[in-house]
Design an enzyme around this catalytic site. Structure first.
Site, PDB file in Angstrom:
ATOM      1  N   LYS A 149       0.791  -1.234  -0.002  1.00 41.47           N
ATOM      2  CA  LYS A 149       0.019  -0.096   0.132  1.00 41.47           C
ATOM      3  C   LYS A 149       0.824   1.283  -0.007  1.00 41.47           C
ATOM      4  O   LYS A 149       2.110   1.062   0.404  1.00 41.47           O
ATOM      5  CB  LYS A 149      -0.877  -0.096   1.214  1.00 41.47           C
ATOM      6  CG  LYS A 149      -2.110   0.887   0.990  1.00 41.47           C
ATOM      7  CD  LYS A 149      -3.151   0.183   0.410  1.00 41.47           C
ATOM      8  CE  LYS A 149      -4.482   0.548   0.542  1.00 41.47           C
ATOM      9  NZ  LYS A 149      -5.496  -0.292   0.020  1.00 41.47           N
TER      10      LYS A 149
HETATM   11  N1  GLU Z   1      -7.354  -0.086  -2.909  1.00 44.31           N
HETATM   12  C1  GLU Z   1      -8.173  -1.143  -3.224  1.00 44.31           C
HETATM   13  C2  GLU Z   1      -8.217  -2.317  -1.859  1.00 44.31           C
HETATM   14  O1  GLU Z   1      -7.997  -1.605  -0.687  1.00 44.31           O
HETATM   15  C3  GLU Z   1      -7.697  -1.935  -4.473  1.00 44.31           C
HETATM   16  C4  GLU Z   1      -6.031  -2.584  -4.359  1.00 44.31           C
HETATM   17  C5  GLU Z   1      -5.893  -3.250  -5.820  1.00 44.31           C
HETATM   18  O2  GLU Z   1      -6.676  -3.239  -6.678  1.00 44.31           O
HETATM   19  O3  GLU Z   1      -4.671  -3.227  -5.738  1.00 44.31           O
HETATM   20  O4  GLU Z   1      -8.357  -3.202  -1.871  1.00 44.31           O
END
Ligand code: GLU
Length: 462
Positions: A149
């Protein structure tokens, strides 16, 4: 009480994270959760620390399933924590310094994967928690990715498009050597969108050495016109609904005609609302940073989404009555969908909520103390690592399409997504039966089983 306005100012999510503002002062009630791993790794001793709370839920599951201690240690900390500070020229010619993050939690199952959050409140601990949740989510839903993240400490709604473009491109340059289509693949999250993803893919393709070798696969959530996948925009909401369809029958709730309230009406909340509306559910209450609205006969979820993209929030929506935060939480519904930020369902909210099931559309919206209250009141919680895994699942499909130079149609995307969600829900149900635990612990157990198997087969280098 607690007018929503007093909580904070965010575009699509209501209220600030409880640990930092109103809810914390109300007393989030979390006593410090103890575990030998926390002492060994020198964890923060603040009971409201999101990272400690998140890891504690995993450790509960790990203890129950007798996960080897070395795996608990490995998973309790991310592999890499990257922080960058970078200057950007504003439209008036002045420079400002921005802080960006990328946390790579684990890559035992595949490249690091997870979104980029653009928000003024982004901190390392939040990003670590969200990266950790991505490892668990990807494992549970059966995609070949690990967890990561990132984010930029910035309010994207306070910058012009040209400033945002320079901020995003300069951040990409700062982390370009730390990401890659086979190493770490970011995506959208709160505050970031497909245009931002396009700028990242474009910048990366200029800077990377791979040249014509599908550099756009470095990121997902791109616009369909530039390597994105159909169905990605609605994917998280679609996954929430697929999970509900799977889990509601055993809770004794029928989607058709069921009453729903939604906290946050950004991408996840509004797509969940729209898809549920189309399946015959009644969206009776919605709250975001602009206020709360109620319509006992059901809101038009599509018109509300259009209203929000026009004026930036639910306030002022015609055909609904304005309500305050207490009224919103106390509205009697069947399904409550928190689809905003972390730590929003603390003890006080958990006591007010009147529903049969909480479907976590956001990441980590329920604190451990809040969850205990919900549990004691017989309210079922569908945990985020299951419920909101639709986004990353369709991100995986986008990555596969980039890699294979194919474009799937919506039917194929939706069918494959449903397959993943149904399988993940079944794994969670099986774990719950075997270990006689709640659904969150069961979801972690199912996720950890796959990680344990991978570590056993791979071994530990050297
Ligand atoms: N931000 C989204 C999540 O928390 C998607 C992450 C992604 O598609 O890699 O799952």
């Amino acid at each position: 009480m607690s007018s929503i306005a007093s909580k904070n100012a965010k575009k699509s999510a209501p209220a600030a994270k409880g640990s930092k503002t109103a809810a914390a002062s109300k007393g989030s009630g979390g006593e410090l959760i103890q575990h030998p791993i926390f002492d060994e790794l020198g964890f923060q001793t603040d009971p409201n620390n999101l990272y400690r709370q998140t890891v504690s839920s995993m450790l509960q599951a790990a203890d129950l399933m007798n996960l080897p201690s070395r795996l608990k240690l490995i998973l309790a900390q991310p592999k890499n924590e990257i922080m960058v500070n970078f200057p950007v020229r504003m439209d008036d010619g002045e420079f400002r310094l921005f802080k960006g993050y990328r946390v790579q939690h684990n890559n035992a199952l595949g490249p690091y994967k997870g979104g980029l959050r653009f928000h003024p409140d982004v901190h390392l601990d939040d990003v670590k928690s969200l990266a950790f949740l991505m490892t668990m989510k990807c494992s549970l839903v059966g995609v070949p990715f690990g967890g990561g993240k990132g984010g930029i400490k910035v309010d994207p709604y306070k910058h012009t498009k040209t400033e945002m473009e320079r901020i995003v491109r300069r951040f990409t340059a700062a982390i370009a050597h730390q990401i890659g289509p086979d190493y770490d693949i970011p995506a959208p999250d709160v505050g970031s969108n497909s245009q931002h993803m396009a700028w990242i893919a474009d910048t990366y393709s200029f800077l990377s050495e791979v040249g014509g070798h599908q550099p756009e696969a470095v990121i997902t959530g791109k616009p369909v016109e530039f390597g994105g996948s159909v169905g990605r925009e609605k994917a998280t909401g679609q996954g929430v609904v697929d999970t509900l369809v799977e889990m509601l029958p055993e809770i004794g709730v029928d989607i058709k005609g069921c009453k729903v309230s939604i906290l946050g009406y950004g991408n996840v909340g509004s797509w969940t609302g729209r898809i549920l509306h189309d399946r015959g559910a009644k969206i009776v209450a919605v709250m975001d940073h602009t206020g709360g609205i109620l319509s006992e006969s059901g809101l038009d979820a599509h018109a509300l989404a259009a209203h929000c993209s026009k004026v930036g929030g639910v306030a002022g929506f015609k055909g609904a009555e304005r309500i305050d935060a207490d009224e919103f939480y106390s509205t009697k519904v069947d399904v409550f969908v928190p689809a905003a930020l972390e730590q929003m369902i603390q003890e006080p909210e958990a006591r007010m909520i009147q529903c049969k099931v909480v479907a976590e559309g956001a990441n980590a919206p329920t604190t451990p103390a809040g969850e205990r209250v919900l549990e004691s009141r017989g309210i079922e919680v569908l945990p985020a690592i299951l419920c909101n895994a639709g986004g990353v699942t369709v991100s995986y499909f986008e990555w596969v399409q980039n890699k294979t130079c194919r474009a799937w149609d919506l039917e194929e995307v939706d069918a494959q997504l449903n397959k993943h969600m149904v399988r993940a829900a079944a794994k969670v149900r099986d774990a719950r039966k075997k270990y006689k635990c709640n659904l969150r612990t069961a979801a972690y157990i199912a996720a950890l089983e796959r990680l344990r198997a991978a570590y056993e087969i791979r071994g530990l280098f050297p």
